[in-house]
Design an enzyme around this catalytic site. Structure first.
Site, short mmCIF file in Angstrom:
data_model
loop_
_atom_site.label_atom_id
_atom_site.label_comp_id
_atom_site.label_asym_id
_atom_site.label_seq_id
_atom_site.Cartn_x
_atom_site.Cartn_y
_atom_site.Cartn_z
N ASP A 205 -7.22 1.45 -7.72
CA ASP A 205 -5.97 0.61 -8.20
C ASP A 205 -6.73 -0.37 -6.79
O ASP A 205 -7.45 0.14 -5.87
CB ASP A 205 -5.51 1.80 -7.46
CG ASP A 205 -3.48 0.94 -7.26
OD1 ASP A 205 -3.23 -0.02 -8.38
OD2 ASP A 205 -3.31 0.50 -5.84
N SER B 71 -1.10 -5.61 -11.06
CA SER B 71 -0.80 -6.78 -10.66
C SER B 71 -1.33 -7.71 -11.58
O SER B 71 -2.37 -8.11 -12.19
CB SER B 71 -1.66 -7.32 -9.53
OG SER B 71 -0.97 -8.80 -9.47
N ARG B 72 -0.74 -8.73 -11.90
CA ARG B 72 -1.34 -10.02 -13.08
C ARG B 72 -2.22 -10.79 -11.97
O ARG B 72 -1.76 -12.10 -12.63
CB ARG B 72 0.27 -10.38 -13.54
CG ARG B 72 0.92 -9.90 -14.44
CD ARG B 72 2.23 -9.97 -15.25
NE ARG B 72 2.43 -9.29 -16.77
CZ ARG B 72 2.46 -9.94 -18.14
NH1 ARG B 72 2.39 -11.17 -17.77
NH2 ARG B 72 3.47 -9.11 -18.62
N ASN B 73 -1.63 -10.77 -10.84
CA ASN B 73 -2.48 -11.73 -9.73
C ASN B 73 -3.92 -10.84 -9.54
O ASN B 73 -4.69 -10.81 -8.39
CB ASN B 73 -1.49 -11.54 -8.45
CG ASN B 73 -0.46 -12.85 -9.12
OD1 ASN B 73 -0.46 -14.03 -9.36
ND2 ASN B 73 0.52 -11.81 -8.67
N ARG C 156 6.07 -6.43 -12.11
CA ARG C 156 6.45 -6.97 -11.30
C ARG C 156 7.92 -6.82 -11.65
O ARG C 156 9.11 -7.02 -10.81
CB ARG C 156 6.23 -8.62 -11.14
CG ARG C 156 6.74 -9.30 -10.08
CD ARG C 156 6.87 -10.71 -10.91
NE ARG C 156 4.60 -10.84 -11.36
CZ ARG C 156 4.43 -11.61 -11.55
NH1 ARG C 156 5.16 -12.76 -12.23
NH2 ARG C 156 2.78 -12.11 -11.29
N ASP D 261 -4.51 -2.96 -4.67
CA ASP D 261 -2.60 -3.10 -3.80
C ASP D 261 -3.02 -2.64 -2.90
O ASP D 261 -2.16 -0.77 -3.57
CB ASP D 261 -1.59 -3.67 -4.52
CG ASP D 261 -1.83 -5.72 -5.28
OD1 ASP D 261 -2.09 -6.08 -4.44
OD2 ASP D 261 -1.77 -5.81 -5.83
N ASP E 167 -2.95 5.23 -3.75
CA ASP E 167 -1.78 4.37 -3.03
C ASP E 167 -0.98 4.16 -3.51
O ASP E 167 0.08 5.09 -2.66
CB ASP E 167 -2.16 3.62 -2.31
CG ASP E 167 -1.00 2.01 -2.48
OD1 ASP E 167 -1.90 1.98 -3.68
OD2 ASP E 167 -0.64 1.39 -1.97
N GLY F 277 3.02 -0.33 -6.79
CA GLY F 277 2.35 -0.03 -8.30
C GLY F 277 3.43 -0.30 -9.85
O GLY F 277 2.39 0.27 -10.36
N ILE F 278 4.57 -0.08 -9.38
CA ILE F 278 5.32 -1.03 -10.14
C ILE F 278 5.35 -2.06 -10.43
O ILE F 278 5.55 -3.21 -10.33
CB ILE F 278 6.46 -0.53 -9.76
CG1 ILE F 278 6.56 0.83 -9.31
CG2 ILE F 278 7.85 -0.37 -11.11
CD1 ILE F 278 6.68 2.10 -10.21
#
Ligand code: G6P
Ligand code: MG
Length: 227
Positions: free
Chosen positions: A13, A121-123, A53, A15, A175, A50-51
């Site tokens: 993962d 994430s889309r980032n 946006r 973030d 995490d 983890g969810i």
């Protein structure tokens, strides 16, 4: 597509595992909720780990005192992302890479273990670029490519497929509780770190990646056992 030729892989993962972006997410949501007059605190923020946006916004809006329509929600999610990207662009740098990461990653590469990112994430690509790890992973699957957010295993199964490694030969490092669930339901062993460092269902847990050796990590792949 060219075969990558890995027999084992570790899917990270992003973030909270590779990089500490938690505070940036928190401050971006805080700025948005303060402006909208919606109650928000660190406990609610923890639930967003983890969810996606949009699903995060739905959780935040549980405390709203008025209804928000579909267009309003899209607008709010876009604004939160603008605040977040502002912070990422002005502050994120390689010093935000979490402990142990830059010891383990080169060792895994040397041992020809496939390494991937599986992130909601889309980032993700922007973040990898800001910390100097763009192009480093064999495979990156991010929030743009999945329909179902964790705890659905889609992101990890897609990463495994792209690596050419069967799910049972992949280890996920996570995490978020939702990510631990996702890995397990995808048939992968999972190392819980950070906020998931006490997750009862994880194959093994450590506070951070500096607390595990590369051999211990490899021993967890496909094992379901603890070190
Ligand atoms: C990660 C974070 C979540 C975040 C999600 C989507 O999984 O842990 O808190 O909501 O990514 O991030 P994005 O960058 O697409 O807004
Ligand atoms: Mg995470």
């Amino acid at each position: 597509m060219k075969e990558k030729g890995f027999s084992q892989a570790v899917i990270f993962d992003l973030d909270g595992v590779i990089v500490s972006t938690d505070e940036f997410h928190f401050w971006a949501w805080k700025r948005l909720t303060e402006r909208e007059g919606i109650y928000f605190d660190r406990w609610i923020n923890e639930k967003l780990r983890g969810i996606s946006r949009m699903q995060s916004l739905e959780i935040i809006l549980e405390k709203a005192t008025r209804e928000y329509g579909v267009a309003d929600k899209q607008q709010l999610a876009a604004e939160k992302n603008e605040y977040y990207i502002e912070l990422i662009n002005s502050q994120l740098n390689p010093s935000y890479i979490l402990p142990g990461v830059m010891t383990l990653l080169p060792c895994l590469k040397r041992k020809r273990i496939g390494i991937a990112i599986g992130s909601s994430s889309r980032n993700a690509l922007l973040i990898l670029e800001k910390i100097g790890l763009d192009g480093y992973f064999d495979v990156v699957v991010d929030g743009h490519e999945i329909e179902k957010s964790k705890p659905d295993p889609e992101v990890f199964l897609l990463a495994a497929k792209r690596l050419g490694v069967p799910a049972e030969n992949c280890l996920v490092v996570e995490d978020a509780d939702s990510g631990v669930e996702a890995a397990l339901s995808g048939g992968m062993s999972v190392l819980g770190v950070g906020s998931a460092c006490h997750h009862p269902k994880a194959t093994h847990t450590v506070p951070d990646l500096s607390k595990i050796s590369v051999q211990e990590l490899i021993d967890l792949i496909g094992s379901g056992k603890t070190v």
